[in-house]
Write a protein that holds these residues in place. Structure first.
Motif, PDB file in Angstrom:
ATOM      1  N   GLY A  15       0.963  -1.271   0.059  1.00  0.00           N
ATOM      2  CA  GLY A  15       0.034  -0.255   0.107  1.00  0.00           C
ATOM      3  C   GLY A  15       0.825   1.384   0.218  1.00  0.00           C
ATOM      4  N   ASP A  16       0.187   2.418   0.280  1.00  0.00           N
ATOM      5  CA  ASP A  16       0.718   3.616   0.114  1.00  0.00           C
ATOM      6  C   ASP A  16       1.291   4.006   1.522  1.00  0.00           C
ATOM      7  OD1 ASP A  16       1.857   6.091  -0.892  1.00  0.00           O
ATOM      8  OD2 ASP A  16      -0.038   7.166  -1.073  1.00  0.00           O
ATOM      9  N   PHE A  17       2.252   3.690   1.978  1.00  0.00           N
ATOM     10  CA  PHE A  17       2.776   3.485   3.096  1.00  0.00           C
ATOM     11  C   PHE A  17       4.100   2.964   3.307  1.00  0.00           C
ATOM     12  CE2 PHE A  17       1.528  -0.584   3.544  1.00  0.00           C
ATOM     13  CZ  PHE A  17      -0.018  -0.751   3.415  1.00  0.00           C
ATOM     14  N   ASN A  18       4.761   3.640   4.491  1.00  0.00           N
ATOM     15  CA  ASN A  18       6.169   3.083   4.638  1.00  0.00           C
ATOM     16  C   ASN A  18       7.074   3.277   3.466  1.00  0.00           C
ATOM     17  OD1 ASN A  18       8.206   1.785   6.200  1.00  0.00           O
ATOM     18  ND2 ASN A  18       7.909  -0.277   5.599  1.00  0.00           N
ATOM     19  N   PHE A  19       7.027   4.723   3.364  1.00  0.00           N
ATOM     20  CA  PHE A  19       7.915   5.178   2.177  1.00  0.00           C
ATOM     21  C   PHE A  19       7.572   4.249   0.859  1.00  0.00           C
ATOM     22  CE2 PHE A  19      10.272   5.973   6.003  1.00  0.00           C
ATOM     23  CZ  PHE A  19      10.503   7.328   5.952  1.00  0.00           C
ATOM     24  N   ALA A  20       6.543   4.225   0.759  1.00  0.00           N
ATOM     25  CA  ALA A  20       6.077   3.370  -0.670  1.00  0.00           C
ATOM     26  C   ALA A  20       6.571   4.215  -1.925  1.00  0.00           C
ATOM     27  CB  ALA A  20       4.447   3.189  -0.837  1.00  0.00           C
ATOM     28  N   ALA A  21       6.884   5.486  -1.737  1.00  0.00           N
ATOM     29  CA  ALA A  21       7.101   6.139  -3.012  1.00  0.00           C
ATOM     30  C   ALA A  21       8.373   5.961  -3.513  1.00  0.00           C
ATOM     31  CB  ALA A  21       7.163   7.627  -2.550  1.00  0.00           C
ATOM     32  N   VAL A  22       9.453   5.190  -2.598  1.00  0.00           N
ATOM     33  CA  VAL A  22      10.778   4.840  -3.028  1.00  0.00           C
ATOM     34  C   VAL A  22      10.658   3.648  -4.037  1.00  0.00           C
ATOM     35  CG1 VAL A  22      11.944   5.745  -1.252  1.00  0.00           C
ATOM     36  CG2 VAL A  22      11.088   3.298  -1.514  1.00  0.00           C
ATOM     37  N   ARG A  23       9.573   3.233  -4.213  1.00  0.00           N
ATOM     38  CA  ARG A  23       9.382   2.011  -5.211  1.00  0.00           C
ATOM     39  C   ARG A  23       9.034   2.348  -6.381  1.00  0.00           C
ATOM     40  NH1 ARG A  23       8.007  -3.213  -2.155  1.00  0.00           N
ATOM     41  NH2 ARG A  23       7.774  -4.109  -4.354  1.00  0.00           N
ATOM     42  N   ASP A  24       8.479   3.320  -6.655  1.00  0.00           N
ATOM     43  CA  ASP A  24       8.091   3.802  -8.105  1.00  0.00           C
ATOM     44  C   ASP A  24       8.771   5.016  -8.606  1.00  0.00           C
ATOM     45  OD1 ASP A  24       6.432   4.114 -10.024  1.00  0.00           O
ATOM     46  OD2 ASP A  24       4.747   5.019  -9.176  1.00  0.00           O
ATOM     47  N   GLY A  25       9.979   5.019  -9.519  1.00  0.00           N
ATOM     48  CA  GLY A  25      10.618   5.774 -10.055  1.00  0.00           C
ATOM     49  C   GLY A  25      11.426   6.846  -9.099  1.00  0.00           C
ATOM     50  N   ALA A  26      11.688   6.516  -7.972  1.00  0.00           N
ATOM     51  CA  ALA A  26      12.586   7.154  -7.037  1.00  0.00           C
ATOM     52  C   ALA A  26      14.065   7.806  -7.555  1.00  0.00           C
ATOM     53  CB  ALA A  26      12.753   6.676  -5.711  1.00  0.00           C
ATOM     54  N   SER A  27      14.275   8.802  -7.209  1.00  0.00           N
ATOM     55  CA  SER A  27      15.708   9.118  -7.271  1.00  0.00           C
ATOM     56  C   SER A  27      16.610   9.505  -6.071  1.00  0.00           C
ATOM     57  CB  SER A  27      15.874  10.060  -8.358  1.00  0.00           C
ATOM     58  OG  SER A  27      15.325  11.410  -7.993  1.00  0.00           O
ATOM     59  N   VAL A  28      18.004   9.510  -6.161  1.00  0.00           N
ATOM     60  CA  VAL A  28      18.647   9.721  -4.841  1.00  0.00           C
ATOM     61  C   VAL A  28      19.496  10.853  -5.363  1.00  0.00           C
ATOM     62  CG1 VAL A  28      20.309   8.910  -3.197  1.00  0.00           C
ATOM     63  CG2 VAL A  28      18.501   7.361  -3.991  1.00  0.00           C
ATOM     64  N   ARG A  29      19.702  11.892  -4.675  1.00  0.00           N
ATOM     65  CA  ARG A  29      20.614  13.120  -5.028  1.00  0.00           C
ATOM     66  C   ARG A  29      21.569  13.113  -3.975  1.00  0.00           C
ATOM     67  NH1 ARG A  29      17.602  17.365  -4.914  1.00  0.00           N
ATOM     68  NH2 ARG A  29      18.198  18.193  -2.882  1.00  0.00           N
ATOM     69  N   PHE A  30      22.958  12.722  -4.356  1.00  0.00           N
ATOM     70  CA  PHE A  30      24.214  13.021  -3.518  1.00  0.00           C
ATOM     71  C   PHE A  30      24.841  14.337  -3.447  1.00  0.00           C
ATOM     72  CE2 PHE A  30      23.739   8.510  -4.604  1.00  0.00           C
ATOM     73  CZ  PHE A  30      23.598   7.817  -3.664  1.00  0.00           C
ATOM     74  N   GLU A  31      24.796  15.020  -2.405  1.00  0.00           N
ATOM     75  CA  GLU A  31      25.174  16.438  -2.325  1.00  0.00           C
ATOM     76  C   GLU A  31      26.757  16.426  -1.599  1.00  0.00           C
ATOM     77  OE1 GLU A  31      22.545  18.833  -0.170  1.00  0.00           O
ATOM     78  OE2 GLU A  31      20.775  18.666  -1.946  1.00  0.00           O
ATOM     79  N   ILE A  32      27.709  16.451  -2.541  1.00  0.00           N
ATOM     80  CA  ILE A  32      29.059  16.452  -2.142  1.00  0.00           C
ATOM     81  C   ILE A  32      29.685  17.851  -2.472  1.00  0.00           C
ATOM     82  CG2 ILE A  32      31.124  15.266  -2.043  1.00  0.00           C
ATOM     83  CD1 ILE A  32      29.654  12.853  -3.460  1.00  0.00           C
ATOM     84  N   ASN A  33      30.456  17.948  -3.356  1.00  0.00           N
ATOM     85  CA  ASN A  33      30.760  19.160  -3.832  1.00  0.00           C
ATOM     86  C   ASN A  33      31.570  18.933  -5.564  1.00  0.00           C
ATOM     87  OD1 ASN A  33      31.637  21.733  -4.073  1.00  0.00           O
ATOM     88  ND2 ASN A  33      33.270  21.750  -2.796  1.00  0.00           N
ATOM     89  N   PRO A  34      30.743  19.251  -6.324  1.00  0.00           N
ATOM     90  CA  PRO A  34      29.708  19.751  -6.590  1.00  0.00           C
ATOM     91  C   PRO A  34      28.482  18.488  -6.286  1.00  0.00           C
ATOM     92  CG  PRO A  34      30.494  19.217  -8.651  1.00  0.00           C
ATOM     93  CD  PRO A  34      31.449  18.712  -7.615  1.00  0.00           C
ATOM     94  N   SER A  35      27.162  19.012  -6.519  1.00  0.00           N
ATOM     95  CA  SER A  35      26.081  18.109  -6.459  1.00  0.00           C
ATOM     96  C   SER A  35      25.919  17.048  -7.683  1.00  0.00           C
ATOM     97  CB  SER A  35      24.534  18.984  -6.339  1.00  0.00           C
ATOM     98  OG  SER A  35      23.535  18.178  -6.340  1.00  0.00           O
ATOM     99  N   VAL A  36      25.407  15.843  -7.342  1.00  0.00           N
ATOM    100  CA  VAL A  36      25.520  14.973  -8.296  1.00  0.00           C
ATOM    101  C   VAL A  36      24.125  14.034  -7.939  1.00  0.00           C
ATOM    102  CG1 VAL A  36      26.248  12.650  -9.107  1.00  0.00           C
ATOM    103  CG2 VAL A  36      27.782  14.359  -8.328  1.00  0.00           C
ATOM    104  N   THR A  37      23.390  13.840  -9.004  1.00  0.00           N
ATOM    105  CA  THR A  37      22.015  12.981  -9.134  1.00  0.00           C
ATOM    106  C   THR A  37      22.119  11.753  -9.732  1.00  0.00           C
ATOM    107  OG1 THR A  37      20.961  14.997  -8.929  1.00  0.00           O
ATOM    108  CG2 THR A  37      19.583  13.211  -9.705  1.00  0.00           C
ATOM    109  N   SER A  38      21.686  10.524  -9.158  1.00  0.00           N
ATOM    110  CA  SER A  38      21.643   9.325  -9.926  1.00  0.00           C
ATOM    111  C   SER A  38      20.390   8.759  -9.607  1.00  0.00           C
ATOM    112  CB  SER A  38      22.677   8.572  -8.995  1.00  0.00           C
ATOM    113  OG  SER A  38      22.924   7.183  -9.656  1.00  0.00           O
ATOM    114  N   GLU A  39      19.998   8.136 -11.004  1.00  0.00           N
ATOM    115  CA  GLU A  39      18.454   7.242 -10.829  1.00  0.00           C
ATOM    116  C   GLU A  39      18.730   6.029 -10.230  1.00  0.00           C
ATOM    117  OE1 GLU A  39      15.676   8.376 -11.708  1.00  0.00           O
ATOM    118  OE2 GLU A  39      16.639  10.438 -12.334  1.00  0.00           O
TER     119      GLU A  39
END
Length: 396
Positions: free
Chosen positions: A51-75
């Motif tokens: 169901g739509d609970f317990n961070f369900a959104a991460v199962r459907d097209g989520a992305s992670v942005r790692f902010e180091i220096n400079p910023s990097v985004t990875s699907e």
């Protein structure tokens, strides 16, 4: 920073190291790395529900942005089922197998009576395989050695010679590759010993009421068949080596007896009367589970005279005694022979005797002879002399 498919922030982790691993938000593990919590899943009444609970959104097209220096985004993509990760927390459903409707004959046993996986379920699928879907483990068996579970195939066999009774074993199936998702079920087997018993009674019918057996008079046979086993018998019949048995086939329930269905009649021959008895053997036959054959040879429950036996009869013959009446009758006639025709007897003239013998009994006589205290009787012996026979020419 975890972002949903629309770029909206889900959760943020700070002060992370420069290398290592992290779990998806909403995931957790047990020692050994096996999952205990899943994003988008929740345990409700003992069953995992998506169901739509317990961070369900991460199962459907989520992305992670790692902010180091400079910023990097990875699907990233939520992983499928692998040896390292099992994304489906629902355990398998092990369904009990009650095989009492397929009784096993004790003498035979049963090879591969059931495959326990055929009705087990996982993720809506009925009928599993091993080691593909699950791993099987034997949990308990009440009577070790009676039921054999092949953990590689799921097949259960019953050992031949197992005594009658109900036997069970418990097994467990766990999903692959996650051995924490498990369920147990019971296999129940019924072992039986089919058996049948036959009692046979022969009664001589003295139809002319003379107290003795006569050719053509009859013997009436009755047959009592009883189910002495622990399972219903079908196709029960009776066969006899001397008569044609009327009746049947029938079925006999557990402990059931029948003494009216099967009958037979036999007409006496002179040979039977000469023997003084009629002996014959009957066999009751029936079928247990799967057509398993059972039979029993007849026993006479009420012999008229236990001392009357037939030496040529092998096994438990039914012997019916035939009343015998051996009798012989002799009529003798003497005639004077007037050798000189003077009308008087003189020394040296003769008397001629004729003898008429009759078999007035009901058995064949042998070696018939005549003796006289005054003369030597000529003729005979008569080797065999049938009942009712008359002879007036052999002896003079």
């Amino acid at each position: 920073v975890w972002l949903d498919k629309n770029g909206v922030e889900i959760i943020r982790y700070e002060n992370l190291g420069f290398e290592g691993q992290m779990l998806f938000p909403g995931a957790d593990t047990l020692p050994g790395g096996y999952g205990s919590q899943w994003p988008g899943w929740e345990l409700q009444n003992g069953q995992w529900v998506a169901g739509d609970f317990n961070f369900a959104a991460v199962r459907d097209g989520a992305s992670v942005r790692f902010e180091i220096n400079p910023s990097v985004t990875s699907e990233v993509t939520y992983p499928g089922g692998t040896g390292e990760c099992n994304p489906n927390p629902n355990p398998p459903l092990a369904v009990d197998d009650d095989m009492r409707g397929t009784p096993v004959v004790s003498e035979l046993g049963f090879t591969d009576i059931i495959n326990v996986l055929d009705n087990d379920q996982l993720n809506g699928k009925t009928g599993l395989s091993t080691p593909g879907d699950v791993t099987i483990t034997l949990v308990t068996e009440r009577n070790p050695g009676v039921l054999t579970l092949d953990i590689n195939t799921g097949l259960v066999s019953v050992a031949p010679g197992t005594r009658s009774g109900i036997y069970t074993l418990e097994y467990k199936i766990c999903t692959n590759p996650n051995p924490t998702n498990c369920d147990t079920a019971i296999v129940t087997v019924l072992v039986v010993t089919p058996n049948i018993e036959l009692l046979k009674d022969g009664e001589f019918n003295d139809e002319n009421n003379d107290g003795f057996g006569n050719v053509g008079e009859t013997i009436s046979y009755t047959f009592t068949v009883k189910n002495t086993g622990d399972i219903e018998l079908t196709n029960v019949t009776v066969e006899d080596d001397k008569v044609v048995v009327q009746g049947g086939p029938i079925s006999l329930g557990l402990g059931e007896s029948n003494n009216t269905e099967f009958t037979a009649s036999y007409a006496l021959t002179q040979e039977d009367i000469n023997n003084g008895l009629v002996s014959n053997i009957a066999i009751a036959k029936g079928e247990g589970p799967g057509g398993y054959p059972v039979q029993d040879q007849s026993e006479d429950p009420t012999p008229v005279n236990p001392e009357v036996t037939d030496p040529e009869c092998e096994g438990d013959c039914t012997i019916t005694e035939i009343p015998q009446n051996p009798m012989i009758e002799l009529l003798k006639d003497g005639a004077f022979v007037d050798g000189n025709n003077d009308g008087f007897a003189q020394a040296g003239e003769t008397g001629v005797y004729t003898f008429t013998v009759r078999n007035t009994g009901n058995v064949t006589l042998i070696n018939v002879t005549i003796e006289d205290d005054k003369v030597a009787v000529v003729g005979g012996p008569i080797a065999t002399f049938a009942p009712g026979a008359e002879d007036n020419s052999t002896f003079t």
